[in-house]
Design a protein around this motif. Structure first.
Motif, PDB file in Angstrom:
ATOM      1  N   ASP A 197       0.784  -1.201   0.297  1.00  0.00           N
ATOM      2  CA  ASP A 197      -0.036   0.073   0.133  1.00  0.00           C
ATOM      3  C   ASP A 197       0.916   1.124   0.070  1.00  0.00           C
ATOM      4  OD1 ASP A 197      -1.819   2.202   0.562  1.00  0.00           O
ATOM      5  OD2 ASP A 197      -2.890   1.039   1.930  1.00  0.00           O
ATOM      6  N   ASN A 198       0.712   2.316  -0.922  1.00  0.00           N
ATOM      7  CA  ASN A 198       1.396   3.377  -1.067  1.00  0.00           C
ATOM      8  C   ASN A 198       1.200   4.621  -0.127  1.00  0.00           C
ATOM      9  OD1 ASN A 198      -0.649   4.512  -2.415  1.00  0.00           O
ATOM     10  ND2 ASN A 198       0.455   5.246  -3.947  1.00  0.00           N
TER      11      ASN A 198
ATOM     12  N   GLN B 195      -3.273   3.725  -3.552  1.00  0.00           N
ATOM     13  CA  GLN B 195      -2.810   2.813  -4.543  1.00  0.00           C
ATOM     14  C   GLN B 195      -2.098   1.499  -4.204  1.00  0.00           C
ATOM     15  OE1 GLN B 195      -0.295   5.486  -7.170  1.00  0.00           O
ATOM     16  NE2 GLN B 195      -1.898   5.127  -8.679  1.00  0.00           N
ATOM     17  N   THR B 196      -1.944   0.713  -4.895  1.00  0.00           N
ATOM     18  CA  THR B 196      -0.804  -0.447  -4.698  1.00  0.00           C
ATOM     19  C   THR B 196       0.221  -0.526  -5.547  1.00  0.00           C
ATOM     20  OG1 THR B 196      -2.778  -1.737  -3.689  1.00  0.00           O
ATOM     21  CG2 THR B 196      -0.653  -2.824  -4.399  1.00  0.00           C
TER      22      THR B 196
ATOM     23  N   ARG C 249       1.675   0.112 -10.875  1.00  0.00           N
ATOM     24  CA  ARG C 249       0.645   0.904  -9.745  1.00  0.00           C
ATOM     25  C   ARG C 249      -0.764   0.367 -10.562  1.00  0.00           C
ATOM     26  NH1 ARG C 249       3.680   5.183 -11.906  1.00  0.00           N
ATOM     27  NH2 ARG C 249       5.501   5.966 -10.718  1.00  0.00           N
ATOM     28  N   THR C 250      -1.609   0.256  -9.204  1.00  0.00           N
ATOM     29  CA  THR C 250      -3.101  -0.163  -9.449  1.00  0.00           C
ATOM     30  C   THR C 250      -3.840   0.497  -8.319  1.00  0.00           C
ATOM     31  OG1 THR C 250      -4.493  -1.895  -9.926  1.00  0.00           O
ATOM     32  CG2 THR C 250      -2.740  -2.268  -8.433  1.00  0.00           C
ATOM     33  N   THR C 251      -5.153   0.811  -8.511  1.00  0.00           N
ATOM     34  CA  THR C 251      -6.153   0.965  -7.623  1.00  0.00           C
ATOM     35  C   THR C 251      -7.075  -0.090  -7.290  1.00  0.00           C
ATOM     36  OG1 THR C 251      -7.631   2.159  -9.215  1.00  0.00           O
ATOM     37  CG2 THR C 251      -5.951   3.576  -8.090  1.00  0.00           C
TER      38      THR C 251
ATOM     39  N   ARG D 235       1.320   8.764 -11.041  1.00  0.00           N
ATOM     40  CA  ARG D 235       0.173   7.838 -10.181  1.00  0.00           C
ATOM     41  C   ARG D 235      -0.480   7.009 -11.445  1.00  0.00           C
ATOM     42  NH1 ARG D 235      -1.441   8.722  -5.425  1.00  0.00           N
ATOM     43  NH2 ARG D 235      -3.252   7.735  -5.682  1.00  0.00           N
TER      44      ARG D 235
ATOM     45  N   ASN E 194       6.544   8.275  -5.424  1.00  0.00           N
ATOM     46  CA  ASN E 194       5.599   7.141  -5.830  1.00  0.00           C
ATOM     47  C   ASN E 194       6.219   6.223  -6.642  1.00  0.00           C
ATOM     48  OD1 ASN E 194       3.057   6.133  -5.079  1.00  0.00           O
ATOM     49  ND2 ASN E 194       2.289   6.760  -7.055  1.00  0.00           N
TER      50      ASN E 194
ATOM     51  N   GLY F  34      -3.675  -4.953  -2.078  1.00  0.00           N
ATOM     52  CA  GLY F  34      -4.791  -4.039  -2.280  1.00  0.00           C
ATOM     53  C   GLY F  34      -6.152  -4.228  -1.646  1.00  0.00           C
TER      54      GLY F  34
END
Length: 409
Positions: free
Chosen positions: A93-94, A98-99, A124-126, A145, A215, A376
């Motif tokens: 987890d950032n 986001q992951t 990166r993913t949400t 991002r 990030n 995530g």
């Protein structure tokens, strides 16, 4: 000092090993982290980089969901990010919705010069519900991002995160092993691999923490965190503490008690797991780390030579997370001897840890390794999602385990 200069200065004191003999693209001149994998996990890497359809496997507790990377993934990472083959998929987890996911040796076009080899990449993913396949957004130059760090010059090629000279027997590559965010800053532990050996065995120069304040877009190695792992001292090189070898590969977990816990294993897949802890603000100051001794009167010590194992060998790549649904910390590891992926639970980070529960065997899905818990999803979920890599395809898949079907002591 750059990562390359650091590696060169350490490697100057050690001999040169024989090079590896295969690679994800079938080119003997390129070296990938998949070369150390096999043995009990089964399968042989073919001369082509073709990815096969992911078998639909259900073991009773666990099942495959889909490819995360490669030409057969929903993400089409081959055309969108220049990733036709890669492994690991370590996630964290950032801290801002986001992951982040770190991947090992990464290849793109196998017909291009060097097969577009990068030592590691970040995506990166949400996506908080990967049950229908993990979704990674597009890479946008300059957007920290977006789905991956890409440049204007190469908008469809994920950039390398942490470099390496790429010299066999000196420093073949830099492989991520763990990641964590603290106060919006990203920290990624990695190992500098000197040489690949027999299946499940490799030699490292050192482990270290790389830091990113944008990030995961760019990374810088914190020299204060380097743990040299030279096999013997030489003139001009300080004597190396053997205890460094216990933390060449890592996993991080928030202990929910004011400490961050770092699990460590020696290079390869046949060592035990050890444990250190530190306050979040001290992550870059190894002098403030405490090591688990196993002694009831003084369980923690600043002396790393007193560190004792928390899980017996053999422990392959591992990951740890808190699961609120079962009220336990959960650990996933690979077992090279049995060719399996296993799960353990504990009430505390230091244990005692339960015996291993087998989630998947090589007989059910050959060539699978490196189970990393996906960060995530909610810790309240009864489903534990994790990535794993498959040697034959040299790509990353998503899997799911139903914790309600696991006997928790």
């Amino acid at each position: 000092m750059t990562t390359a200069c650091l590696t060169a200065s350490l490697a100057a004191a050690i001999g040169v090993a024989a090079p590896a003999s295969a690679a994800p693209c079938g080119n003997k001149g390129i070296f990938g982290s998949s070369l150390a994998f096999g043995s009990s996990f089964g399968g042989l890497l073919g001369s082509r980089s073709d990815q096969k359809p992911l078998p639909r496997i259900s073991t009773g507790t666990s099942r495959t969901i889909g490819w995360v990377t490669g030409a057969l993934s929903n993400n089409r990472t081959d055309t969108r990010f220049g990733i036709s083959g890669t492994d690991l998929g370590i996630s964290w987890d950032n801290g801002s919705g986001q992951t982040l996911m770190a991947f090992g040796d990464t290849y793109g076009d196998c017909n291009a010069p060097g097969q577009q080899w990068r030592h590691n990449t970040i995506m990166r993913t949400t996506d908080t519900d990967p049950d229908n396949g993990l979704v990674i957004g597009p890479g946008i130059p300059g957007d920290i991002r977006s789905g991956a760090s890409v440049s204007t010059a190469a908008p469809r090629t994920a950039s390398e995160a942490v470099g390496s000279p790429g010299v066999p027997g000196v420093a073949i590559t830099s492989i991520p092993t763990a990641g964590i965010a603290i106060n919006g800053i990203q920290f990624m532990n990695y190992m500098s691999v000197r040489s690949w050996g027999a299946a499940g065995r490799w030699v490292t120069n050192y482990s270290a923490i790389a830091v990113s304040r944008d990030n995961g877009q760019t990374w810088t190695t914190a020299q204060s965190t380097v743990r040299p792992n030279l096999p013997a001292p030489s003139p001009g090189v300080r004597v190396v503490d053997d205890s460094n070898g216990k933390f060449q590969q890592s996993a991080y977990v928030d202990g929910r008690d004011g400490f961050i816990y770092q699990y460590g294993t020696p290079n390869g897949r046949f060592g035990a797991a050890f444990l250190a802890r530190f306050r979040p603000a001290d992550i870059l100051d190894l002098g403030r780390y405490e090591y688990f001794t196993g002694d009831r009167k003084t369980p923690w010590s600043p002396d790393k030579t007193k560190s004792n194992s928390v899980v017996r060998e053999p422990v392959g790549e591992l990951s740890v997370a808190w699961n609120a649904r079962i009220g336990r910390f959960v650990m996933l590891t690979g077992d090279e001897n049995r060719g399996s992926i296993t799960l353990r639970t504990s009430r505390t980070p230091q244990g005692p840890w339960s015996g291993p529960t087998t989630l998947l065997t090589s007989g059910q899905l050959s060539g699978v390794y490196a189970p990393y818990i996906y960060a995530g999803t909610s810790p309240d979920s009864s489903y534990l999602y994790f990535t794993a890599s498959r040697w034959q395809d040299y790509n990353v898949m998503m899997m799911r385990t139903d914790l309600s079907l696991i006997r928790v002591p």
